[in-house]
Write an enzyme that holds these catalytic residues in place. Structure first.
Site, mmCIF file in Angstrom:
data_model
loop_
_atom_site.group_PDB
_atom_site.id
_atom_site.type_symbol
_atom_site.label_atom_id
_atom_site.label_comp_id
_atom_site.label_asym_id
_atom_site.label_seq_id
_atom_site.Cartn_x
_atom_site.Cartn_y
_atom_site.Cartn_z
ATOM 1 N N CYS A 136 17.662 -5.005 16.972
ATOM 2 C CA CYS A 136 17.047 -5.628 15.798
ATOM 3 C C CYS A 136 17.994 -5.605 14.600
ATOM 4 O O CYS A 136 18.097 -4.590 13.897
ATOM 5 C CB CYS A 136 15.746 -4.897 15.467
ATOM 6 S SG CYS A 136 14.951 -5.515 13.982
ATOM 7 N N CYS A 139 16.324 -4.889 11.299
ATOM 8 C CA CYS A 139 16.005 -3.474 11.035
ATOM 9 C C CYS A 139 17.265 -2.672 10.713
ATOM 10 O O CYS A 139 17.240 -1.800 9.856
ATOM 11 C CB CYS A 139 15.355 -2.831 12.268
ATOM 12 S SG CYS A 139 14.129 -3.854 13.065
ATOM 13 N N ASP A 140 18.362 -2.939 11.416
ATOM 14 C CA ASP A 140 19.498 -2.022 11.376
ATOM 15 C C ASP A 140 20.776 -2.603 10.759
ATOM 16 O O ASP A 140 21.744 -1.867 10.558
ATOM 17 C CB ASP A 140 19.820 -1.549 12.809
ATOM 18 C CG ASP A 140 18.634 -0.826 13.429
ATOM 19 O OD1 ASP A 140 17.888 -0.174 12.664
ATOM 20 O OD2 ASP A 140 18.436 -0.921 14.647
#
Ligand code: NAP
Length: 312
Positions: A136, A139-140
């Site tokens: 992701c 997300c990261d």
């Protein structure tokens, strides 16, 4: 212990599940939706959604799902925060067990459990997940500001991840095992035209270093044309190689295809009357938010008709 029998339980809270809930709620069926993880489904892991009709300027994935949720709750959907750990589809009413040890009973069931990211199958991948290996970028990606990152895959997901990562990383390698792409032309062109993205084709990652350091420092690539191995210095590996349907809970009861997708006929009917499937858990072809939503609507209408015939 819940002794009441629900009319409709919906499992999953992506576009399919929340649309089914909206339609079921507006049909006065008091749907109960078990939201699962991640709440809101895969769109909560994405950024700009530019192809959902009604939003000419685009909308962020999480915001879109929040709107879906509000709309379904406005008409009376009861949303349970938690996961389903078991179902019994041989008994009727159907039984649905939650992780909280609550057992629910329902006269109809809509399955909208979606699909999860596929992994490469390397040992290091799970050991380094969250430590440089990710599925992701949304997300990261931020964690790799000014670093070098690598995306694996040749579909729209890979292009989207690579493009998103250019906002943070100083360099993005895109490793794909072939020379041709499943990605749409517009996404592929955007990635090709981005000066930060370098394509590495006909190549597969066969090892990710370095488990001992507890972080990603390098990916070992195999050139599939020459079989030669080489090192690619990278601080992260983002895997974007497609998805596996979340159908494990139902495999003893429902007909699945060879890839695990739930087979549906005449709309969203499964092989068990009263059980319906919609969204990415039954759609290996289109896999879009709008098509998931459409099949969610169909599942609610199919369930409503089933219930009307059942108890008339
Ligand atoms: P996909 O289209 O199935 O592409 C998966 C890619 O991963 C393929 O290039 C495949 O290579 C590669 N791959 C699969 N297994 C692999 C392995 N073990 N090792 C290395 N590479 C592997 O999946 P997706 O990109 O997730 O897209 C799914 C659907 O969602 C598509 O319909 C797509 O259009 C849609 N989508 C749309 C958007 C958007 O419009 N913004 C964004 C994301 C996704 P091969 O080609 O060699 O098989």
């Amino acid at each position: 212990m819940n002794l009441e029998t629900e009319e409709i339980i919906i499992i999953g809270s992506g576009p399919a599940g929340l649309t089914a809930a909206l339609y079921a709620a507006r049909a006065n069926l008091n749907p109960v939706l078990v939201e699962g993880f991640p709440p809101g489904g895969q769109l909560t892991l994405t950024t700009d959604v530019e192809n959902f009709p009604g939003f000419p300027d685009g909308i962020m994935g999480p915001e879109l799902m929040e709107k879906f949720r509000q709309q379904s709750e406005k008409f009376g959907t009861k949303i349970i925060n938690g996961e389903v750990v078991n179902v019994d589809l041989n008994s009727y009413p159907f039984l649905v067990d939650l992780e909280s040890k609550t057992q629910l009973k329902t006269n109809s069931l809509i399955i909208s459990t979606g699909a999860s990211s596929k992994m490469l199958g390397l040992k290091e991948e799970s050991l380094l997940l969250g430590k440089g290996v990710s599925t992701c970028a949304t997300c990261d990606g931020y964690f790799f500001t000014d670093q070098i990152v690598t995306v694996v895959g040749g579909g729209d997901s890979a292009m989207e991840e690579a493009l998103f990562l250019t906002k943070f990383a100083k360099k993005v390698f895109l490793v794909h095992r072939r020379e041709t792409f499943r990605a749409s032309k517009i996404m592929l062109d955007r990635a090709r035209n981005n000066p930060k993205i370098e394509f590495v084709l006909n190549s597969q990652i066969v090892q990710i270093d370095d488990v001992d350091q507890n972080k990603v420092t390098n990916a070992v690539l195999k050139n599939l044309t020459t079989n030669k191995l080489s090192d690619l210095k990278t601080d992260a590996v983002f895997i974007a190689i497609g998805h596996t349907p979340n159908s494990q809970l139902f495999k003893d009861y429902l007909d699945l295809n060879s890839n695990g997708y739930i087979l549906t006929k005449e709309g969203t009917k499964t092989n068990i009357p009263g059980v319906f499937a919609c969204g990415d858990v039954q759609d290996w072809e289109y896999r879009q938010a709008i098509t998931a939503s459409g099949t969610g609507c169909m599942a609610a209408i199919d369930a409503e008709r089933f219930l009307a015939n059942q108890f008339e």
